[in-house]
Every structure is written in structure tokens, then in C-alpha cells.
Design an enzyme around this catalytic site. Structure first.
Site, PDB file in Angstrom:
ATOM      1  N   THR A 186       4.021  -5.279   2.483  1.00  0.00           N
ATOM      2  CA  THR A 186       5.122  -4.356   2.249  1.00  0.00           C
ATOM      3  C   THR A 186       6.318  -4.702   3.123  1.00  0.00           C
ATOM      4  O   THR A 186       6.152  -5.236   4.236  1.00  0.00           O
ATOM      5  CB  THR A 186       4.682  -2.911   2.547  1.00  0.00           C
ATOM      6  OG1 THR A 186       5.819  -2.043   2.550  1.00  0.00           O
ATOM      7  CG2 THR A 186       4.015  -2.807   3.909  1.00  0.00           C
ATOM      8  N   ASP A 187       7.514  -4.378   2.651  1.00  0.00           N
ATOM      9  CA  ASP A 187       8.705  -4.588   3.475  1.00  0.00           C
ATOM     10  C   ASP A 187       8.738  -3.646   4.675  1.00  0.00           C
ATOM     11  O   ASP A 187       9.499  -3.869   5.626  1.00  0.00           O
ATOM     12  CB  ASP A 187       9.983  -4.440   2.645  1.00  0.00           C
ATOM     13  CG  ASP A 187      10.141  -3.076   1.973  1.00  0.00           C
ATOM     14  OD1 ASP A 187       9.234  -2.226   2.090  1.00  0.00           O
ATOM     15  OD2 ASP A 187      11.173  -2.872   1.302  1.00  0.00           O
ATOM     16  N   GLU A 188       7.882  -2.628   4.677  1.00  0.00           N
ATOM     17  CA  GLU A 188       7.875  -1.679   5.794  1.00  0.00           C
ATOM     18  C   GLU A 188       7.438  -2.313   7.107  1.00  0.00           C
ATOM     19  O   GLU A 188       7.714  -1.765   8.177  1.00  0.00           O
ATOM     20  CB  GLU A 188       7.001  -0.469   5.461  1.00  0.00           C
ATOM     21  CG  GLU A 188       7.545   0.362   4.314  1.00  0.00           C
ATOM     22  CD  GLU A 188       6.830   1.682   4.132  1.00  0.00           C
ATOM     23  OE1 GLU A 188       6.539   2.348   5.137  1.00  0.00           O
ATOM     24  OE2 GLU A 188       6.558   2.049   2.978  1.00  0.00           O
ATOM     25  N   TYR A 230       1.014   3.446   9.199  1.00  0.00           N
ATOM     26  CA  TYR A 230       0.774   2.675   7.977  1.00  0.00           C
ATOM     27  C   TYR A 230       1.350   1.273   8.096  1.00  0.00           C
ATOM     28  O   TYR A 230       0.644   0.274   7.909  1.00  0.00           O
ATOM     29  CB  TYR A 230       1.393   3.379   6.775  1.00  0.00           C
ATOM     30  CG  TYR A 230       1.593   2.462   5.595  1.00  0.00           C
ATOM     31  CD1 TYR A 230       0.515   1.835   4.975  1.00  0.00           C
ATOM     32  CD2 TYR A 230       2.876   2.178   5.113  1.00  0.00           C
ATOM     33  CE1 TYR A 230       0.693   0.965   3.903  1.00  0.00           C
ATOM     34  CE2 TYR A 230       3.066   1.321   4.041  1.00  0.00           C
ATOM     35  CZ  TYR A 230       1.974   0.710   3.448  1.00  0.00           C
ATOM     36  OH  TYR A 230       2.159  -0.156   2.399  1.00  0.00           O
ATOM     37  N   LYS A 253      -0.503  -2.517   8.321  1.00  0.00           N
ATOM     38  CA  LYS A 253      -0.225  -3.610   7.382  1.00  0.00           C
ATOM     39  C   LYS A 253       0.289  -4.845   8.124  1.00  0.00           C
ATOM     40  O   LYS A 253      -0.070  -5.984   7.778  1.00  0.00           O
ATOM     41  CB  LYS A 253       0.793  -3.167   6.336  1.00  0.00           C
ATOM     42  CG  LYS A 253       0.260  -2.145   5.344  1.00  0.00           C
ATOM     43  CD  LYS A 253      -0.827  -2.716   4.431  1.00  0.00           C
ATOM     44  CE  LYS A 253      -0.278  -3.680   3.416  1.00  0.00           C
ATOM     45  NZ  LYS A 253      -1.328  -4.135   2.457  1.00  0.00           N
TER      46      LYS A 253
END
Length: 328
Positions: free
Chosen positions: A124-126, A149, A153
Site C-alpha cells: 500500500t502507498d500508506e 496498519y 505492512k
């Protein structure tokens, strides 16, 4: 090719399996999913009898349950399995670390032991953190996660990289922007707003509603992951973004306009802790090296999504009932 798809009963994973079966009918797909609240076997009811598809209920942390699959011989693993809702990670950080990081390590170890030809980590870009008003995330951007979260990741991504550098496991990491489309769990922004608007319920918006995301239609994401699986250079990271930046209020107003519902339904609520202000992806690498480009514009993707939820409200009600019965 025999491909293990983990988390294949979830939103993106189930869309990926349907897409892959349509595009690669000679490949074999093994869907490994724990069927938590966000996993739904009904997401793949139409392919259940396909001889090239098999479902295995298992936790990706459970090596004993997974090892027989790898002993059969596996050509590739595409890892979608993850706890993914930021709000839940604030309440249960340990669960996210165990599933997203430790579970990925179990898959990596089995892939290394049994000679898997490609391991694709869907991230994810997060993991990059937050952006100011300008700039884009590139594959070289530092990892600066701001929620349990995204930290879990990022930890998984680093393990994947380590297995490439240390053991020579052929890997790729993809980092996508916010997905939307059919079968998305209704706690996420777009399906939640569609459902509530259709039922004339209040539309909750965190803070001022000006948090910006780059929106990507799920089928475009699936096509990108397929390209990375088959053509990605070992060890490389590929960002996948729709180049559709919209803040939350813009997204909500688009949906309200399509449904002819009033903006008086919008309700601003207290912002969540560590809420990243803006994400935006530079996807030049996958465009130039692998020839990928999104086929859905934001407006057409939203219309397709709204239409799907209108036609599949029974699915939404079933998911919400399952969630309520499990106490989530």
C-alpha cells in the site's frame, strides 16, 4: 502456472481471481483465506465450480496448514492477505502485526523452501506516510508509516526485500493507491457512503473531510499486479496509482450527485488519530517499464461502482449481518 493467491476472498483478492481466471484460463489458482469478517466466500460464488479454482480455508500464519499446498509445487504466490482497516489497527495493533508481518514471513519461508518462482507482495502507498500539498510518492520514497496498519505492512515489505537480498527469492512488491469497486467491505469510505446515501442515513466524514487520496478502480489494480507477476524484474518495487486525486468531500459529493441525494446528509465527526493528510502516487515506472495504464477514469469507475452496489444490495446486507453477528 499454479498460483497461490492469499486473501483471495477479500475485496481486491476476489476481484483479482475473477480477472485472472478470465484472462488466463489455463492457469490454476489456489485461494487461501481465513475468512475473517472481511473475507467472504460468496465473493467468488460464480467461479466455485471452475476446475482451475480451488479454495483452502487457512490462516497465513499456520505453516502446518499451508505446507501441503507448497509440497504440491507452486509457481507463484500473490499475497493479498492482510488486516487492512486503519481504524481497527488502532484498536488491535497486535493482530495487524501478527497477520501482516508474521504471516508474510511464513509465506516467504515456505516459498523459499519449496522453490517458488515468484512472490508478489501486494502492499500500500500508506507505508510512505503522508504528503504535503505537493509531490508524489515514488518507489524511492522513504518508508514513514503513521498507523499500526501501515507499519505492519511496511514491516512485511522489508521482510520480502530481505528474502530477496539474503536468500535470492524472486520477489516483487507493489504499492497501490486507494482501491474502490465491486465487493469492497462496507466499512470503507466509498461503499459506506453509497450504502448510507441509498438509505438516507448520515454520511460520516472524518475531520474537515479534506484528506486526499489517489483513487484506483480495482480492475485496473488487478491488471497491474498481473503484469508485475509475469513481467516484473526480480527485486523491484512498482507503485500503482490511478492519478485521480480527490479529497473525501469531493468523493462524497460525486456519489451524492450520481444518486441525486442532498449534501445535508454529510456529518463531520472527530478525526481519527494519525490520519494521513494526503497520498499521491507516481506510477511512471510501471507505465514505462511494463506498459500499464489505468483504463477507468474516476467518474466512470464511480458510476460502475454505484451501479454494482445498487444491483447487489443483498450482498451488502449479508456482509453487514455477518459483521453484526460476529460482534465487529
Amino acid at each position: 502456472m499454479k498460483i497461490v493467491v492469499t486473501g483471495g476472498a477479500g475485496f481486491i483478492g476476489s476481484n483479482f481471481i475473477r480477472y485472472m481466471l478470465s484472462q488466463h484460463p489455463n492457469d490454476e489458482f489456489i485461494n487461501v483465506d481465513k475468512l475473517t469478517y472481511a473475507g467472504n466466500s460468496e465473493n467468488l460464488s460464480e467461479v466455485r465450480t471452475n476446475p482451475k479454482y480451488r479454495f483452502v480455508k487457512a490462516d497465513i500464519r499456520d505453516r502446518a496448514a499451508l505446507e501441503p499446498l507448497f509440497k504440491e509445487g507452486v509457481d507463484a504466490v500473490v499475497n493479498f492477505a492482510a488486516e487492512s482497516h486503519v481504524d481497527r489497527s488502532i484498536l488491535q495493533p497486535e493482530l495487524f502485526v501478527l497477520t501482516n508481518a508474521a504471516g508474510t514471513q511464513t509465506l516467504l519461508d515456505l516459498s523459499r523452501q519449496y522453490g517458488v518462482g515468484k512472490f508478489v507482495q501486494v502492499s500500500t502507498d500508506e507505508v510512505y506516510g503522508t504528503l504535503g500539498a505537493t509531490g508524489l510518492f515514488t518507489e524511492e520514497s522513504p518508508l514513514q508509516p503513521n498507523s499500526p496498519y501501515s507499519a505492519s505492512k511496511a514491516g512485511a515489505d522489508l521482510l520480502v526485500r530481505a528474502y530477496y537480498e539474503t536468500f535470492g527469492l524472486p520477489i516483487n512488491i507493489t504499492r497501490c493507491s486507494n482501491n474502490y469497486g465491486p465487493y469492497q467491505y462496507p466499512e470503507k469510505l466509498i461503499p459506506l457512503i453509497i450504502y448510507n446515501a441509498l438509505h438516507n442515513k448520515p454520511l460520516p466524514v472524518y475531520g474537515d473531510g479534506l484528506n486526499v487520496r489517489d483513487w484506483l478502480y480495482v480492475e485496473d489494480h488487478c491488471r497491474a499486479v498481473d503484469l508485475v507477476l509475469r513481467q516484473g524484474v526480480d527485486g523491484e518495487i512498482y507503485n500503482i496509482g490511478g492519478h485521480n486525486e480527490r479529497n473525501n468531500l469531493q468523493v462524497i459529493r460525486t456519489i451524492l450527485s450520481e444518486l441525486n441525494k442532498p449534501e445535508t446528509l454529510i456529518r463531520h465527526i472527530q478525526d481519527r488519530p494519525g490520519h494521513d493528510r494526503r497520498y499521491a502516487i507516481n506510477a511512471d515506472k510501471i507505465r514505462k517499464e511494463l506498459g500499464w495504464a489505468p483504463q477507468y477514469h474516476y467518474e466512470s469507475g464511480i458510476r460502475e461502482t454505484i451501479r454494482w452496489y445498487q444491483e447487489n444490495m443483498a450482498w451488502v446486507e449479508q456482509v453487514l449481518e455477518k459483521s453484526a453477528n460476529s460482534g465487529l
